[in-house]
Design a protein around this motif. Structure first.
Motif, mmCIF file in Angstrom:
data_model
loop_
_atom_site.group_PDB
_atom_site.id
_atom_site.type_symbol
_atom_site.label_atom_id
_atom_site.label_comp_id
_atom_site.label_asym_id
_atom_site.label_seq_id
_atom_site.Cartn_x
_atom_site.Cartn_y
_atom_site.Cartn_z
ATOM 1 N N GLY A 19 0.769 -1.269 -0.037
ATOM 2 C CA GLY A 19 -0.191 -0.136 0.004
ATOM 3 C C GLY A 19 1.077 1.278 -0.020
ATOM 4 N N TYR A 20 1.929 1.173 0.808
ATOM 5 C CA TYR A 20 2.604 2.396 0.770
ATOM 6 C C TYR A 20 3.370 2.523 -0.548
ATOM 7 C CZ TYR A 20 6.510 5.487 1.911
ATOM 8 O OH TYR A 20 7.268 6.688 2.149
ATOM 9 N N ASN A 21 3.805 1.549 -1.169
ATOM 10 C CA ASN A 21 4.684 1.424 -2.577
ATOM 11 C C ASN A 21 3.731 2.088 -3.501
ATOM 12 O OD1 ASN A 21 6.990 0.902 -1.893
ATOM 13 N ND2 ASN A 21 6.627 -1.364 -2.066
ATOM 14 N N VAL A 22 2.340 1.899 -3.688
ATOM 15 C CA VAL A 22 1.309 2.452 -4.379
ATOM 16 C C VAL A 22 1.099 3.957 -4.163
ATOM 17 C CG1 VAL A 22 -1.189 2.128 -5.124
ATOM 18 C CG2 VAL A 22 0.160 0.050 -4.780
ATOM 19 N N TYR A 23 0.954 4.278 -2.902
ATOM 20 C CA TYR A 23 0.703 5.662 -2.550
ATOM 21 C C TYR A 23 1.886 6.526 -2.935
ATOM 22 C CZ TYR A 23 0.511 9.739 0.500
ATOM 23 O OH TYR A 23 0.455 11.198 0.863
ATOM 24 N N THR A 24 3.216 6.010 -2.725
ATOM 25 C CA THR A 24 4.282 6.963 -3.343
ATOM 26 C C THR A 24 4.406 6.875 -4.729
ATOM 27 O OG1 THR A 24 5.771 5.098 -2.927
ATOM 28 C CG2 THR A 24 5.722 6.560 -1.017
ATOM 29 N N SER A 25 4.079 5.843 -5.529
ATOM 30 C CA SER A 25 4.260 5.839 -6.870
ATOM 31 C C SER A 25 3.018 6.777 -7.382
ATOM 32 C CB SER A 25 4.057 4.594 -7.551
ATOM 33 O OG SER A 25 2.611 4.046 -7.596
ATOM 34 N N GLN A 26 1.838 7.103 -7.028
ATOM 35 C CA GLN A 26 0.770 7.857 -7.294
ATOM 36 C C GLN A 26 1.324 9.356 -7.184
ATOM 37 O OE1 GLN A 26 -2.523 6.569 -5.184
ATOM 38 N NE2 GLN A 26 -3.210 5.365 -6.465
ATOM 39 N N ASN A 27 2.017 9.593 -5.979
ATOM 40 C CA ASN A 27 2.583 11.092 -5.749
ATOM 41 C C ASN A 27 3.646 11.353 -7.095
ATOM 42 O OD1 ASN A 27 1.023 11.592 -3.602
ATOM 43 N ND2 ASN A 27 2.646 10.821 -2.150
ATOM 44 N N ASN A 28 4.455 10.470 -7.206
ATOM 45 C CA ASN A 28 5.402 10.582 -8.364
ATOM 46 C C ASN A 28 4.800 10.780 -9.664
ATOM 47 O OD1 ASN A 28 7.458 10.014 -6.661
ATOM 48 N ND2 ASN A 28 7.693 8.096 -7.307
ATOM 49 N N VAL A 29 3.345 10.268 -10.150
ATOM 50 C CA VAL A 29 2.929 10.524 -11.163
ATOM 51 C C VAL A 29 2.335 11.931 -11.229
ATOM 52 C CG1 VAL A 29 0.593 9.914 -12.590
ATOM 53 C CG2 VAL A 29 2.233 8.380 -11.666
ATOM 54 N N ARG A 30 1.791 12.496 -10.069
ATOM 55 C CA ARG A 30 1.464 13.958 -9.822
ATOM 56 C C ARG A 30 2.359 14.997 -10.210
ATOM 57 N NH1 ARG A 30 -1.970 12.844 -4.661
ATOM 58 N NH2 ARG A 30 -3.678 11.619 -5.663
ATOM 59 N N LEU A 31 3.642 14.701 -9.722
ATOM 60 C CA LEU A 31 4.766 15.651 -9.967
ATOM 61 C C LEU A 31 4.950 15.643 -11.464
ATOM 62 C CD1 LEU A 31 7.200 17.296 -8.863
ATOM 63 C CD2 LEU A 31 8.474 15.217 -8.635
#
Length: 93
Positions: A19-31
């Protein structure tokens, strides 16, 4: 009973890490999307120095009797007796 509790703890740990990996990868997409939007805005604003031009021949009686042209900052295309730059179309007169 101990094995069952250890199994449940292992599943919870794996689910938390996933879950944490999915959360951090979604933040990278926004950037990444923000960076791409800024690059596109700069290109459309003309600050990047990009320009284009298009030219088309004008035919009268089967012969070339002139041409029509335009310049733009985003897109330039030409066709049979017309040119289009940045959404504006010019035709042979």
């Amino acid at each position: 009973m101990k094995k069952k509790i250890m199994g449940i703890i292992a599943i919870v740990v794996v689910a938390t890490v996933a879950g944490y990996n999915v959360y951090t990868s979604q933040n990278n997409v926004r950037l990444s999307d923000l960076v791409l939007a800024n690059i596109e805005a700069l290109a459309n604003d003309g600050e990047s120095g990009y320009s284009c031009s298009a030219t088309a021949n004008c035919y009268y009686g089967g012969r070339v009797e002139g041409s029509v042209s335009c310049t733009g900052k985003v897109s330039c295309t030409s066709g049979y007796e017309y040119v289009k730059c940045d959404g504006r179309t010019n035709y042979c007169s």
